[in-house]
Design a protein around this motif. Structure first.
Motif, PDB file in Angstrom:
ATOM      1  N   TRP A  11      60.978  59.549 -40.711  1.00 27.45           N
ATOM      2  CA  TRP A  11      61.210  60.801 -40.007  1.00 27.45           C
ATOM      3  C   TRP A  11      62.676  61.000 -39.628  1.00 27.45           C
ATOM      4  CZ3 TRP A  11      56.851  63.564 -40.226  1.00 27.45           C
ATOM      5  CH2 TRP A  11      55.641  62.864 -40.378  1.00 27.45           C
ATOM      6  N   ASP A  12      63.566  60.119 -40.098  1.00 24.95           N
ATOM      7  CA  ASP A  12      64.973  60.168 -39.700  1.00 24.95           C
ATOM      8  C   ASP A  12      65.640  61.484 -40.064  1.00 24.95           C
ATOM      9  OD1 ASP A  12      64.830  57.701 -38.595  1.00 24.95           O
ATOM     10  OD2 ASP A  12      65.796  56.631 -40.259  1.00 24.95           O
ATOM     11  N   ASP A  13      65.237  62.076 -41.176  1.00 26.93           N
ATOM     12  CA  ASP A  13      65.903  63.286 -41.654  1.00 26.93           C
ATOM     13  C   ASP A  13      65.233  64.563 -41.177  1.00 26.93           C
ATOM     14  OD1 ASP A  13      63.589  62.987 -43.102  1.00 26.93           O
ATOM     15  OD2 ASP A  13      64.452  63.751 -44.976  1.00 26.93           O
ATOM     16  N   LEU A  14      64.195  64.434 -40.322  1.00 29.69           N
ATOM     17  CA  LEU A  14      63.388  65.599 -39.976  1.00 29.69           C
ATOM     18  C   LEU A  14      64.166  66.652 -39.202  1.00 29.69           C
ATOM     19  CD1 LEU A  14      60.674  66.976 -40.054  1.00 29.69           C
ATOM     20  CD2 LEU A  14      60.015  65.719 -37.992  1.00 29.69           C
ATOM     21  N   THR A  15      64.979  66.222 -38.195  1.00 28.51           N
ATOM     22  CA  THR A  15      65.705  67.178 -37.362  1.00 28.51           C
ATOM     23  C   THR A  15      66.691  68.001 -38.177  1.00 28.51           C
ATOM     24  OG1 THR A  15      65.529  65.723 -35.442  1.00 28.51           O
ATOM     25  CG2 THR A  15      67.196  67.445 -35.360  1.00 28.51           C
ATOM     26  N   VAL A  16      67.494  67.327 -38.974  1.00 25.43           N
ATOM     27  CA  VAL A  16      68.477  68.025 -39.804  1.00 25.43           C
ATOM     28  C   VAL A  16      67.771  68.909 -40.827  1.00 25.43           C
ATOM     29  CG1 VAL A  16      70.310  67.721 -41.513  1.00 25.43           C
ATOM     30  CG2 VAL A  16      70.215  66.242 -39.522  1.00 25.43           C
ATOM     31  N   ARG A  17      66.704  68.375 -41.407  1.00 29.29           N
ATOM     32  CA  ARG A  17      65.962  69.131 -42.417  1.00 29.29           C
ATOM     33  C   ARG A  17      65.363  70.399 -41.825  1.00 29.29           C
ATOM     34  NH1 ARG A  17      63.555  67.575 -47.347  1.00 29.29           N
ATOM     35  NH2 ARG A  17      61.731  68.820 -47.917  1.00 29.29           N
ATOM     36  N   MET A  18      64.793  70.290 -40.631  1.00 27.84           N
ATOM     37  CA  MET A  18      64.166  71.449 -39.993  1.00 27.84           C
ATOM     38  C   MET A  18      65.208  72.499 -39.604  1.00 27.84           C
ATOM     39  SD  MET A  18      60.896  71.071 -40.018  1.00 27.84           S
ATOM     40  CE  MET A  18      60.238  72.131 -38.729  1.00 27.84           C
ATOM     41  N   ALA A  19      66.372  72.047 -39.107  1.00 27.66           N
ATOM     42  CA  ALA A  19      67.430  72.985 -38.722  1.00 27.66           C
ATOM     43  C   ALA A  19      67.942  73.751 -39.937  1.00 27.66           C
ATOM     44  CB  ALA A  19      68.576  72.230 -38.048  1.00 27.66           C
TER      45      ALA A  19
END
Length: 267
Positions: A11-19
């Protein structure tokens, strides 16, 4: 200090991916809603950038020809969208042929993908013009929901890989979840539009077509030995990485609309 759980890396890339997804969704939604020349300009820009990314994956040390081909593709697509005549479709061969002539290797690769990008972009604009906002909303919703359901199901359940030699991260759980999500989109459209029940099955087939677009681009990147088509979008790579599924879906529906009479296609 306790080591982080291995699963947390999923889930490490989730925040950047969602933004990044939110920003692209807003821009795309505005273009789709406005339609007309605004949507045309958006599609032409995205298609031209993808042509450049395609060139850079094949010839990363020669950016100038890629930029010139992208500019030429934008010019050809803009003229074709205004002209609209069938003979002018031949102009879509200009960029693939010129690019292929300059290459010593991957000639067929560039030709096929460059032609596919332009045709898909042309199709999207005409879908918006001929069938209306609701129809294009359905197509894009199927692609987006397929990606979201597939991403979360794949991260959560894992399991056997769908096509490990081509796309080692994609699982059967994510693939099937994408189909189910697309079917749900189709069901919702039967409730709020005049579409018949056939749209549920078509949505699931469209979902698979989008996944094949994703697989095709994954195969291209693996062949070229690159992780992403470019680094333009944080968490997603390039525009080609983000819209590969939409390309597959658009080409599929272009084929369907060209050869089959689909009842209620304009809702």
């Amino acid at each position: 200090m306790a080591e982080p759980k291995p699963s947390s890396a999923n889930w490490d890339d989730l925040t950047v991916r969602m933004a990044s997804s939110a920003a692209m969704t807003v821009v795309g939604a505005v273009g789709v809603i406005l339609g007309g020349v605004w949507f045309q300009m958006l599609v032409v820009f995205v298609s031209a950038v993808m042509i450049w990314e395609l060139w850079m994956m094949i010839r990363p040390h020669e950016p100038t020809p890629g930029m010139l081909l992208a500019a030429l593709a934008a010019s050809v697509m803009s003229g074709q969208l205004v002209d609209g005549s069938q003979w002018a479709m031949l102009l879509f061969l200009v960029v693939p042929v010129i690019g292929a002539v300059q290459l010593r290797t991957e000639i067929k690769t560039f030709f096929i993908f460059a032609l596919g990008i332009q045709l898909a972009g042309w199709g999207l604009v005409h879908f918006r013009t001929d069938y209306g906002f609701t129809w294009l909303l359905w197509l894009m919703s199927v692609v987006i929901v397929t990606d979201i359901f597939g991403y979360f199901a794949g991260k959560t359940f894992g399991g056997p890989k769908f096509w490990p030699k081509i796309s080692p991260k994609k699982t059967w759980s994510g693939t099937i979840a994408g189909w189910l999500g697309a079917g749900l989109v189709g069901f919702l459209f039967t409730m709020f539009t005049a579409a018949g029940w056939w749209i549920i099955a078509l949505s699931m087939i469209l979902s698979f077509a989008g996944q094949m677009g994703d697989i095709a681009e994954s195969a291209l990147k693996r062949r070229m030995g690159v992780k992403d088509s470019s680094t333009l979008i944080p968490g997603h790579g390039g525009l080609f990485d983000r819209f590969d599924a939409l390309l597959g879906a658009a080409l599929f529906m272009l084929l369907v609309a060209s050869f089959f009479d689909v009842p209620g296609v304009a809702f």
